[in-house]
Design an enzyme around this catalytic site. Structure first.
Site, short mmCIF file in Angstrom:
data_model
loop_
_atom_site.label_atom_id
_atom_site.label_comp_id
_atom_site.label_asym_id
_atom_site.label_seq_id
_atom_site.Cartn_x
_atom_site.Cartn_y
_atom_site.Cartn_z
N ALA A 1 0.85 -1.27 -0.01
CA ALA A 1 -0.02 0.10 0.09
C ALA A 1 0.83 1.26 -0.02
O ALA A 1 1.90 1.42 0.58
CB ALA A 1 -0.82 -0.02 1.25
N ASP A 2 0.37 2.13 -0.57
CA ASP A 2 1.07 3.57 -0.56
C ASP A 2 -0.03 4.79 -0.28
O ASP A 2 -0.93 4.76 -1.15
CB ASP A 2 1.68 3.71 -1.74
N THR A 3 0.13 5.62 0.38
CA THR A 3 -0.83 6.68 0.68
C THR A 3 -0.27 8.13 0.20
O THR A 3 1.02 8.50 0.75
CB THR A 3 -1.27 6.65 2.14
N GLY B 1 -3.16 3.70 -2.62
CA GLY B 1 -3.02 2.48 -3.70
C GLY B 1 -2.74 1.39 -2.82
O GLY B 1 -2.13 1.24 -1.97
#
Length: 198
Positions: A73-75, A110
């Site tokens: 995940a990436d924020t 994501g």
């Protein structure tokens, strides 16, 4: 089927969110250099999440012990067409918070789930958006908040689950997405693909 569930992130916030829903998982953070693809926040976060999940999944290529599920995940925070990652220093944090003060911005996470079973690999990926409106912040409030240290490791220089909550007027969408992981959407998507990890 038994899955080995791996979180490809060292984020304590993502760890807490998965623990809250009762998931059992290992933490194996991705360590590769992040290569940003695209300029739209939605594309950037998904590409980075996929990179992380695939990198960690590759470490288990010779693991024939059951199936492997890797969650990456990436924020990022985005405002006015600009992606706001983690601040480089206190001046950068002040710049970001001044931009967000009194305005509505978007938080994009994501998500990438790499599933490997029976020698086959499947990728599930998507982007979740939550809109966040902040109350106006006076300069002294911004500086006081920065002095707490909380903004320094957060995308957009604030933590909705911490002291930053004092400045959040409203949100539209998934609160957990702002914290760093839209857990409900992830489990719904995985369940539809026949992946049960609870």
């Amino acid at each position: 089927m038994e899955y080995k569930f791996i979180l490809a992130s060292a984020s304590p916030r993502r760890k807490e969110l998965l623990e809250q829903v009762g998931a059992e998982f290992e933490i194996i953070p991705a360590g590769g250099e992040e290569v940003i693809a695209g300029s739209r926040p939605q594309e950037v976060v998904v590409a980075l999440a996929v990179q992380k999940a695939k990198e960690v999944e590759q470490r288990f290529l010779n693991d024939t012990d059951g199936a492997v599920v890797v969650l990456g995940a990436d924020t990022v925070v985005a405002f006015g067409g600009q992606i706001l990652g983690k601040p480089e220093d206190e001046a950068d944090a002040q710049r970001m918070l001044s931009m967000l003060s009194g305005n509505t911005h978007s938080v994009y996470t994501g998500v990438a789930v790499v599933v490997r079973k029976d020698g086959k690999t499947e990728l599930l990926s998507f982007c979740e958006e939550t809109k966040v409106t902040m109350y106006p912040m006076e300069e002294r409030q911004i500086l006081s908040y920065i002095r707490t240290g909380e903004p320094m490791d957060k995308a957009g220089a604030y933590g909705i689950q911490g002291k930053g909550a004092l400045y959040i007027k409203e949100i539209q969408g998934d609160y957990n997405n702002v914290v760093g992981l839209p857990v409900a959407k992830i489990f719904q998507r995985m369940s539809k693909s026949g992946i049960e990890i609870l």
